[in-house]
Design a protein around this motif. Structure first.
Motif, PDB file in Angstrom:
ATOM      1  N   VAL A 124      42.502  32.323  42.719  1.00 29.15           N
ATOM      2  CA  VAL A 124      43.605  33.462  42.790  1.00 29.15           C
ATOM      3  C   VAL A 124      43.891  33.777  41.341  1.00 29.15           C
ATOM      4  CG1 VAL A 124      44.399  33.362  45.092  1.00 29.15           C
ATOM      5  CG2 VAL A 124      45.450  32.339  43.050  1.00 29.15           C
ATOM      6  N   ASP A 125      43.327  33.123  40.178  1.00 26.67           N
ATOM      7  CA  ASP A 125      43.427  33.473  39.110  1.00 26.67           C
ATOM      8  C   ASP A 125      42.470  32.936  38.056  1.00 26.67           C
ATOM      9  OD1 ASP A 125      43.584  30.562  39.132  1.00 26.67           O
ATOM     10  OD2 ASP A 125      45.551  30.116  37.962  1.00 26.67           O
ATOM     11  N   LYS A 126      41.245  33.091  38.638  1.00 24.64           N
ATOM     12  CA  LYS A 126      39.840  32.496  37.993  1.00 24.64           C
ATOM     13  C   LYS A 126      38.711  33.172  38.597  1.00 24.64           C
ATOM     14  CE  LYS A 126      40.174  28.261  36.824  1.00 24.64           C
ATOM     15  NZ  LYS A 126      39.822  26.652  37.235  1.00 24.64           N
ATOM     16  N   ILE A 127      37.812  33.601  37.663  1.00 25.58           N
ATOM     17  CA  ILE A 127      36.479  34.345  38.384  1.00 25.58           C
ATOM     18  C   ILE A 127      35.462  33.677  37.416  1.00 25.58           C
ATOM     19  CG2 ILE A 127      37.416  36.446  38.920  1.00 25.58           C
ATOM     20  CD1 ILE A 127      36.408  37.501  36.448  1.00 25.58           C
ATOM     21  N   GLY A 128      34.290  33.702  38.141  1.00 28.03           N
ATOM     22  CA  GLY A 128      33.028  33.130  37.388  1.00 28.03           C
ATOM     23  C   GLY A 128      32.381  34.659  37.106  1.00 28.03           C
ATOM     24  N   VAL A 129      31.385  34.621  36.073  1.00 28.23           N
ATOM     25  CA  VAL A 129      30.662  35.870  35.574  1.00 28.23           C
ATOM     26  C   VAL A 129      29.132  35.265  35.343  1.00 28.23           C
ATOM     27  CG1 VAL A 129      30.321  37.787  34.402  1.00 28.23           C
ATOM     28  CG2 VAL A 129      32.491  37.268  34.841  1.00 28.23           C
ATOM     29  N   GLU A 130      28.260  35.740  36.159  1.00 30.22           N
ATOM     30  CA  GLU A 130      26.938  35.090  36.341  1.00 30.22           C
ATOM     31  C   GLU A 130      25.971  36.580  35.572  1.00 30.22           C
ATOM     32  OE1 GLU A 130      23.208  34.206  39.313  1.00 30.22           O
ATOM     33  OE2 GLU A 130      25.362  34.590  39.954  1.00 30.22           O
ATOM     34  N   LYS A 131      25.254  35.856  34.648  1.00 33.28           N
ATOM     35  CA  LYS A 131      24.403  36.856  33.901  1.00 33.28           C
ATOM     36  C   LYS A 131      23.057  35.987  33.646  1.00 33.28           C
ATOM     37  CE  LYS A 131      23.400  40.222  30.113  1.00 33.28           C
ATOM     38  NZ  LYS A 131      24.031  40.789  28.964  1.00 33.28           N
ATOM     39  N   GLY A 282      33.928  37.453  46.973  1.00 30.59           N
ATOM     40  CA  GLY A 282      34.715  36.045  47.678  1.00 30.59           C
ATOM     41  C   GLY A 282      35.850  36.061  47.677  1.00 30.59           C
ATOM     42  N   ILE A 283      36.666  37.352  48.133  1.00 30.15           N
ATOM     43  CA  ILE A 283      38.100  37.194  47.983  1.00 30.15           C
ATOM     44  C   ILE A 283      38.728  36.822  49.335  1.00 30.15           C
ATOM     45  CG2 ILE A 283      38.353  38.897  46.217  1.00 30.15           C
ATOM     46  CD1 ILE A 283      38.885  41.057  48.335  1.00 30.15           C
ATOM     47  N   SER A 284      37.718  36.895  50.529  1.00 30.21           N
ATOM     48  CA  SER A 284      38.217  36.698  51.777  1.00 30.21           C
ATOM     49  C   SER A 284      38.590  35.099  52.042  1.00 30.21           C
ATOM     50  CB  SER A 284      37.004  37.151  52.896  1.00 30.21           C
ATOM     51  OG  SER A 284      35.963  36.076  52.503  1.00 30.21           O
ATOM     52  N   ARG A 285      38.183  34.471  51.299  1.00 33.64           N
ATOM     53  CA  ARG A 285      38.600  32.938  51.346  1.00 33.64           C
ATOM     54  C   ARG A 285      39.983  32.669  50.882  1.00 33.64           C
ATOM     55  NH1 ARG A 285      34.612  32.473  47.688  1.00 33.64           N
ATOM     56  NH2 ARG A 285      34.997  31.841  45.539  1.00 33.64           N
TER      57      ARG A 285
END
Length: 473
Positions: A124-131, A282-285
């Motif tokens: 809820v306070d962390k994201i990953g960014v893929e490139k 992926g917010i549903s989890r």
């Protein structure tokens, strides 16, 4: 994939660089926040690159082409009225590039960190960014989800082939369709039908039993104008099927006479319904609260059920319009810095860049009567307006609904030249709960379409100067 071992800290992250997202980013920077904006495609989102802007290039050139007869009457141009479609496509590309570059430049001068890549929530306070092969992790205090929506085909329709087009596909065609079938009656469908007819296509529009989405008087006038411009209007009571071959596509439906009808065309345009772009996040989890349709539930501050996550635009309930996303984006960051804010969609204008254009704000005559208001109604035809006569834009009218007890204006509806530009004034009048006298008292530039607003309000008591006397409702 290479996963970074160290997470980077950020104050505010905005996911999505469409009109809501980049407006929120710029407003946040203006309010002193450090902002990181993540976008996986082109800045400006669907609106700038595939929706609002390219579609309005087409409605603009269609409107200009429809003026050919009047221009010839003025001694301008010839009867050829040819359209160079390649030049039109090049102009569309130039406009999109200029606007996109402008957005990127604004982000740069506002010192907004722009990261290209696909964002996924890890917590809820962390994201990953893929490139590509790179994967970076960011911890944040707040995040605003502004990922927009994608079109889906209406129920019962098959997966679209090359001749079934969504809005972003229609405006990428390399030639004018021979016969464009338009299914739908929202503003996108109406604009497509109106503009492509003016550009030279044969057009048939298939609407459902609800009809056009405006005040009944506007709907009747729009139907008259469509027939005048040789746009065939069909009413669908029940969809049956579509069939696509290498050479054509057909749509079959039941009419209001309970008869099966089939229309054959070169292309079928479907404005369709839209779904929020949330699945890949992926917010549903995290058990964030969502509606049955999948939209994120938000409060008056645009905050979701998870305090660190805000949402704006098409991922929330309500009209899927850029104007809503922009308003919500500004409100979200104002809330984050502690300012009081409010987003009220009551008087959001509904507009269509048809020929002529339509603007509708507030209660329709029918809705006002349904809720039991005592009203008086006035309608002023643009044929009585001097500037409309000068410019040859006499189709249409302005209609006003007023509370007969309080004299407060309840709705303003217009079909005619200048409707979209004048809609801002309509909204302001309704927001300030203007009375009839508030419209009659000021001075209006002469000659101009704006005088029609004065005359229609004077007409509420039978005092319009340039209109025949008529019995009031």
């Amino acid at each position: 994939m290479v996963v970074g071992e160290i997470s980077q800290e950020r104050k505010l992250i905005i996911i999505g660089g469409g009109p809501g997202g980049y407006s929120a980013a710029i407003r946040a920077a203006q309010l002193g926040l450090s902002v990181t904006l993540i976008e996986q495609a082109d800045m400006g989102g669907v609106c700038l690159n595939e929706g609002c802007i390219p579609s309005k290039v087409y409605t603009h050139v269609a409107a200009k082409r429809s003026e050919a007869a009047h221009l010839q009457e003025l001694g301008i141009g010839s009867s050829d009225n040819l359209l160079d479609f390649q030049k039109l496509s090049a102009y569309k590309a130039k406009v999109i590039h200029q606007l996109r570059s402008g957005v990127e430049s604004l982000c740069k001068v506002n010192k907004i960190e722009l990261i290209r890549g696909k964002a996924t929530f890890l917590a809820v306070d962390k994201i990953g960014v893929e490139k590509g092969h790179q994967f970076d992790i960011f911890e944040f205090e707040q995040v605003i989800i502004a990922t927009g929506s994608s079109p889906i085909l209406p129920t019962k329709m098959k997966e679209n082939g090359k001749r079934t087009l969504f809005p972003h596909e229609l405006f990428k065609l390399e030639e004018i369709p021979k016969h464009l079938i338009v299914r739908g009656q929202d503003y996108i469908a109406l604009e497509a039908a109106s503009s492509f007819a003016a550009l030279g296509a044969k057009v048939s529009i298939v609407i459902d039993d609800k009809g056009f989405p405006f005040d009944e008087s506007i709907n009747k006038e729009l139907l008259r104008v469509f027939k005048k411009r040789k746009i065939n209007v069909h009413k669908e009571m029940e969809f049956v099927s579509t069939n696509e071959t290498d050479d054509e596509i057909s749509i079959t439906f039941l009419t209001d006479k309970n008869e099966e009808e089939t229309i054959h065309g070169s292309h079928l345009f479907v404005s369709g319904t839209r779904k929020p772009n949330l699945d890949s996040l992926g917010i549903s989890r995290f058990q964030i609260e969502q509606t049955v349709e999948g939209f994120i539930k938000i409060d008056g501050n645009m905050q979701s059920s998870i305090p660190s996550i805000y949402a704006i635009g098409d991922v929330t309930e309500g009209p899927m319009l850029a104007v809503k996303a922009i308003k919500q984006g500004k409100a979200a960051v104002s809330s984050i810095v502690g300012e009081k804010t409010e987003v009220d969609l009551t008087f959001m204008p509904v507009v269509a860049h048809t020929i002529p254009p339509v603007a509708s704000v507030g209660l329709t005559e029918q809705s006002a009567r349904e809720i039991g208001l005592s009203i008086r109604v006035s309608q002023f035809a643009l044929g009585g307006n001097g500037y409309a006569t000068i410019t040859g834009k006499k189709d249409g009218f302005i209609k006003v609904i007023s509370d007969s007890t309080t004299e407060i204006i309840q709705g303003i509806h217009m079909i005619g030249e200048g409707a979209v530009e004048m809609s801002g004034s309509f909204v302001q009048l309704l927001e300030m709960a203007a009375k009839e006298e508030d419209i009659k008292f000021p001075h209006y530039a002469h000659p101009g379409f704006n005088e029609g607003l004065l005359e229609v309000v004077e007409g509420l008591i039978g005092q319009a100067i340039h209109a025949k006397p008529y019995k009031n409702s």
